[in-house]
Design a protein around this motif. Sequence first.
Motif, PDB file in Angstrom:
ATOM      1  N   THR A  71       3.110  -8.814 -19.531  1.00 29.13           N
ATOM      2  CA  THR A  71       3.600  -9.459 -18.074  1.00 29.13           C
ATOM      3  C   THR A  71       5.074 -10.144 -18.167  1.00 29.13           C
ATOM      4  OG1 THR A  71       1.343 -10.094 -17.268  1.00 29.13           O
ATOM      5  CG2 THR A  71       3.342 -11.004 -16.379  1.00 29.13           C
ATOM      6  N   PHE A  72       5.053 -10.895 -19.496  1.00 28.16           N
ATOM      7  CA  PHE A  72       6.477 -11.479 -19.486  1.00 28.16           C
ATOM      8  C   PHE A  72       7.468 -10.339 -19.719  1.00 28.16           C
ATOM      9  CE2 PHE A  72       9.736 -12.886 -22.738  1.00 28.16           C
ATOM     10  CZ  PHE A  72      10.111 -13.795 -21.906  1.00 28.16           C
ATOM     11  N   LEU A  73       7.369  -9.632 -20.751  1.00 28.78           N
ATOM     12  CA  LEU A  73       8.250  -8.347 -20.920  1.00 28.78           C
ATOM     13  C   LEU A  73       8.699  -7.670 -19.767  1.00 28.78           C
ATOM     14  CD1 LEU A  73       6.969  -6.991 -24.082  1.00 28.78           C
ATOM     15  CD2 LEU A  73       8.870  -8.621 -24.038  1.00 28.78           C
ATOM     16  N   ILE A  74       7.850  -7.314 -18.855  1.00 26.80           N
ATOM     17  CA  ILE A  74       8.254  -6.503 -17.880  1.00 26.80           C
ATOM     18  C   ILE A  74       8.877  -7.356 -16.782  1.00 26.80           C
ATOM     19  CG2 ILE A  74       7.052  -5.332 -15.662  1.00 26.80           C
ATOM     20  CD1 ILE A  74       4.717  -4.492 -17.490  1.00 26.80           C
ATOM     21  N   LEU A  75       8.432  -8.369 -16.336  1.00 23.07           N
ATOM     22  CA  LEU A  75       9.007  -9.152 -15.378  1.00 23.07           C
ATOM     23  C   LEU A  75      10.284  -9.840 -15.699  1.00 23.07           C
ATOM     24  CD1 LEU A  75       5.737 -11.020 -13.623  1.00 23.07           C
ATOM     25  CD2 LEU A  75       6.986  -8.769 -13.133  1.00 23.07           C
ATOM     26  N   ALA A  76      10.317 -10.416 -17.005  1.00 19.63           N
ATOM     27  CA  ALA A  76      11.586 -11.095 -17.383  1.00 19.63           C
ATOM     28  C   ALA A  76      12.607 -10.161 -17.534  1.00 19.63           C
ATOM     29  CB  ALA A  76      11.260 -11.493 -18.767  1.00 19.63           C
ATOM     30  N   PHE A  77      12.606  -8.815 -18.156  1.00 19.05           N
ATOM     31  CA  PHE A  77      13.699  -7.897 -18.181  1.00 19.05           C
ATOM     32  C   PHE A  77      13.939  -7.193 -16.884  1.00 19.05           C
ATOM     33  CE2 PHE A  77      12.637  -8.411 -22.738  1.00 19.05           C
ATOM     34  CZ  PHE A  77      13.898  -8.186 -23.483  1.00 19.05           C
ATOM     35  N   THR A  78      13.027  -7.130 -16.053  1.00 17.82           N
ATOM     36  CA  THR A  78      13.294  -6.700 -14.740  1.00 17.82           C
ATOM     37  C   THR A  78      14.304  -7.563 -13.842  1.00 17.82           C
ATOM     38  OG1 THR A  78      11.249  -5.217 -14.391  1.00 17.82           O
ATOM     39  CG2 THR A  78      12.527  -5.755 -12.480  1.00 17.82           C
ATOM     40  N   ALA A  79      13.873  -8.669 -14.167  1.00 19.13           N
ATOM     41  CA  ALA A  79      14.634 -10.055 -13.664  1.00 19.13           C
ATOM     42  C   ALA A  79      16.037  -9.963 -14.176  1.00 19.13           C
ATOM     43  CB  ALA A  79      14.150 -11.510 -13.752  1.00 19.13           C
ATOM     44  N   LEU A  80      16.409  -9.817 -15.613  1.00 20.90           N
ATOM     45  CA  LEU A  80      17.312  -9.737 -16.210  1.00 20.90           C
ATOM     46  C   LEU A  80      18.365  -8.337 -15.579  1.00 20.90           C
ATOM     47  CD1 LEU A  80      19.543 -10.451 -18.214  1.00 20.90           C
ATOM     48  CD2 LEU A  80      18.177  -9.028 -19.749  1.00 20.90           C
ATOM     49  N   SER A  81      17.850  -7.300 -15.511  1.00 22.46           N
ATOM     50  CA  SER A  81      18.354  -5.998 -14.800  1.00 22.46           C
ATOM     51  C   SER A  81      18.964  -6.329 -13.423  1.00 22.46           C
ATOM     52  CB  SER A  81      17.642  -4.911 -15.193  1.00 22.46           C
ATOM     53  OG  SER A  81      16.577  -5.089 -14.425  1.00 22.46           O
ATOM     54  N   SER A  82      18.028  -7.002 -12.528  1.00 23.92           N
ATOM     55  CA  SER A  82      18.316  -7.153 -11.404  1.00 23.92           C
ATOM     56  C   SER A  82      19.572  -8.057 -11.197  1.00 23.92           C
ATOM     57  CB  SER A  82      17.190  -7.721 -10.680  1.00 23.92           C
ATOM     58  OG  SER A  82      16.104  -6.940 -10.632  1.00 23.92           O
ATOM     59  N   PHE A  83      19.623  -9.086 -11.929  1.00 24.66           N
ATOM     60  CA  PHE A  83      20.486  -9.933 -12.016  1.00 24.66           C
ATOM     61  C   PHE A  83      22.301  -9.684 -12.396  1.00 24.66           C
ATOM     62  CE2 PHE A  83      23.209 -12.840 -14.355  1.00 24.66           C
ATOM     63  CZ  PHE A  83      23.627 -13.865 -13.412  1.00 24.66           C
ATOM     64  N   VAL A  84      22.032  -8.699 -13.528  1.00 29.77           N
ATOM     65  CA  VAL A  84      23.189  -8.032 -13.804  1.00 29.77           C
ATOM     66  C   VAL A  84      23.783  -6.954 -12.669  1.00 29.77           C
ATOM     67  CG1 VAL A  84      24.301  -6.344 -15.512  1.00 29.77           C
ATOM     68  CG2 VAL A  84      22.512  -8.155 -16.185  1.00 29.77           C
ATOM     69  N   PHE A  85      22.681  -6.269 -12.092  1.00 25.06           N
ATOM     70  CA  PHE A  85      23.173  -5.324 -11.202  1.00 25.06           C
ATOM     71  C   PHE A  85      23.667  -6.070 -10.007  1.00 25.06           C
ATOM     72  CE2 PHE A  85      22.469  -2.889  -7.038  1.00 25.06           C
ATOM     73  CZ  PHE A  85      23.017  -1.807  -7.553  1.00 25.06           C
ATOM     74  N   VAL A  86      23.133  -7.374  -9.581  1.00 25.06           N
ATOM     75  CA  VAL A  86      23.667  -8.065  -8.508  1.00 25.06           C
ATOM     76  C   VAL A  86      25.075  -8.635  -8.654  1.00 25.06           C
ATOM     77  CG1 VAL A  86      23.297 -10.186  -6.883  1.00 25.06           C
ATOM     78  CG2 VAL A  86      21.213  -8.676  -7.464  1.00 25.06           C
ATOM     79  N   GLN A  87      25.378  -8.959  -9.804  1.00 20.83           N
ATOM     80  CA  GLN A  87      26.362  -9.483 -10.207  1.00 20.83           C
ATOM     81  C   GLN A  87      27.562  -8.614 -10.275  1.00 20.83           C
ATOM     82  OE1 GLN A  87      27.191 -13.066 -11.028  1.00 20.83           O
ATOM     83  NE2 GLN A  87      25.049 -13.005 -10.133  1.00 20.83           N
ATOM     84  N   ASP A  88      27.220  -7.457 -10.528  1.00 18.54           N
ATOM     85  CA  ASP A  88      28.291  -6.157 -10.481  1.00 18.54           C
ATOM     86  C   ASP A  88      27.654  -4.868 -10.275  1.00 18.54           C
ATOM     87  OD1 ASP A  88      30.475  -4.441 -10.869  1.00 18.54           O
ATOM     88  OD2 ASP A  88      30.284  -4.586 -13.123  1.00 18.54           O
ATOM     89  N   PRO A  89      27.325  -4.662  -8.903  1.00 19.83           N
ATOM     90  CA  PRO A  89      26.810  -3.609  -8.158  1.00 19.83           C
ATOM     91  C   PRO A  89      27.490  -1.857  -8.696  1.00 19.83           C
ATOM     92  CG  PRO A  89      27.195  -5.094  -6.588  1.00 19.83           C
ATOM     93  CD  PRO A  89      28.057  -5.520  -7.807  1.00 19.83           C
ATOM     94  N   ASN A  90      28.782  -2.143  -9.462  1.00 20.48           N
ATOM     95  CA  ASN A  90      29.465  -0.968  -9.738  1.00 20.48           C
ATOM     96  C   ASN A  90      28.978  -0.638 -11.161  1.00 20.48           C
ATOM     97  OD1 ASN A  90      31.020  -0.925  -7.286  1.00 20.48           O
ATOM     98  ND2 ASN A  90      32.353  -2.727  -8.177  1.00 20.48           N
TER      99      ASN A  90
END
Length: 563
Positions: free
Chosen positions: A426-445
Motif C-alpha cells: 500500500t505504501f509503495l503504490i500510494l506514496a509514489f503516486t502522490a510523488l508523481s502527481s505532485f511533480v506533475f502539478v508543479q510542472d505540467p510540461n
Amino acid sequence: MLYEILGIILIFSLSVLLALPLGRYIAKVYLGQPTWLDFLAPLEDRIYKLCRINPKKEMTWQEHLIALLTINSLWFFWMMFILMNQGWLPLNPDGNPSMSPHLAFNTAVSFLVNCNLQHYSGETGVTYLSQLAGLMFMQFVTAGTGMAAGAIVFKAMKSNTSGLGNFYVYFLKSCTRILLPLSLVSALLLVFNGVPMNWEGKASIVTMQGDSVQVSRGPAAAMIAIKQLGTNGGGWFGVNSAHPLENPNYLTNAVENILILLIPIAFVFALGFYLNRKKLAWMIFGVMTFGFLLMAGASIYAEMQGNPALSRLGINQSLGSMEGKEVRFGAAASAFWGMATTATSNGSVNAMHDSMTPLSGALQMLDMMINALYGGVGVGFLNFYIFIIIAVFISGLMVGRTPEFLGKKIEAKEMKIATLVALLHTFLILAFTALSSFVFVQDPNVGWLNNPTFHGFSEMLYEYTSSSANNGSGFEGLADNNPFWNITCGIVLLLSRYLPIIGPVAIAGILANKKYIPESSGTLQTDTATFGFMVLAVIFIVAALSFFPALALGPLAEYFTLR
C-alpha cells in the motif's frame, strides 16, 4: 456473444483441469519423489559440481534468503552489462542501439524481479542477444526463484526443524523439471501456429494497401512461452500479445491465456499434495477463484456493454467496446485476459489496457492491489500466506484463543512481519503516486500525460501499482521512458519483490522452529469455508480501506463522468 462467453469458460476450465495433475507433479518434484523427468538428474548433478554446491546441505531460512539475494545480485550486473553494451555485441541484425543507464537500470531490475515492466518498445529496443541471453534467461531464473521461495514455505509448513531443504535444489528443479519442459511444449504449439522462430532480421513486405513496411522477426516463440508460463509478461514485440506474430489466432490466444493461469493455480494444489492437506488447498483455491471470477465477470460485462459515451453518439457497439482491442479476439476474451494477467502478476497484454472502460481499468488495478488472487508463480501463494496469518490472528482474538496455524502459535513477531509486508504494498503504490502527481502539478510540461484529468491520474496510479505488484502491464498513455519514471519504478520494483519474499519465508521459518501443538476440539479449523470467508473478508477490507480513495480519484471518477 454466447460463443465468446463459452470460449472464456473453456479457457478457465482447461486451466484448472491441467493445474490439478501439474500440482501433484510439482509436489513430487519438491518432495524428491520419483518423476518421469528423473533422467535429468545427471545434468543437475553436473551443474551442482560446476557451481560447487552441495545439494544435500540443509539450509535455515536465513541461509535460503542469503543464497536467493546473492544470486539475484549477480544476475542484475549481468543484465546491466548486456543492455548497456548491446549496440556493439553480436546478434544485432537490426542495428538496435545500447540502452541509456537509467533505462538499462529499469529494465534490468524489472526482469530481475519477474515484473518485465517494459519502458522500451520490444523488438526495436533490444537485440536478439539481449532478448535471449538476457531477458529470456531472466524469465526462467526469476520464475524459478519465486517457485523456490514458495517451496521453502511449503517445507517450513511441513517441518518442525530449522532445516528447510536446499535453495539451489528447489531453484534448479523448478527450472529444469517444471519450467523448461512446459516451455518447450508451449513453444512448439506457438511455432506450428505461425509464431516466428528464426534468426532473420526485419522482413520487407508490401501490405494490402500497397505500403512497404519492415516487419521484425527472430526467435520469438521461445521467449513467448516462458513469458506466459513464468508469469513474466515481457513480450518479444512492443505491443506484446496483441501483435499478430506473437499471438496469431484464437487458438494461440487460448493457449497463452491458459499458460498465464496454469502454474499459479497448480501451485495451490501442489500445497495440498505436499502437506497432504487437500482441504486446505481447496479452501485457498476457492477464495482465490471466487475473488477472481467476481472481478473478471464484472470486467467482461463492462467491455461487452461498450462505452456509454459512444452509445449516446449513435455509434453501434454490438461487438462491445472494441477500442484498443484485436478483432480476432473480441471484447470478452480481451477483458478476461486483462483480468487473468493482472491477477497473476503476469503483465502480458492482448489489448490496450489504457483503452479499457473505466470499470475494467479499476478492476485490473484492484487485482494488482490485492496481489493474492493466484498471483505470480510461487510468490502468489506467499502473498496469500500473509493474509492467512492475519486472518488466523484476528480469528483467534475474536474467539479468545491463542491463534494457531497448522499447530504453531501465531505470536507478536509473526504478526509484525505480516503487517509490515501487507502495508508495504500500500505504501509503495500510494506514496509514489502522490510523488508523481505532485511533480506533475508543479510542472505540467514534463510531458508525461496526454490525459491530465482523471484518466491521467489513473495512468500514474496504474504504473506504480503494476510495479509494486511485479506485474509489468501499463496504461500506455503514460510517457514513462525518462529518468524520473525509470528510477522511481526501479526502486518500487526492488522493494516490492524482495521484502514480500523475505517476510513470508521468515514467518514460515520462525514457525517451523516452534513446538507443535496437536489439534483439539478447540483448535481453529483453517481448511473450512468459514475460515475461507474470513480470509476473503480480510483481503477485501485491507484492499478497500487502502486503495478506495485512490481508485475514486481515478477510474471511478472517470466511470461516473461517462454516465
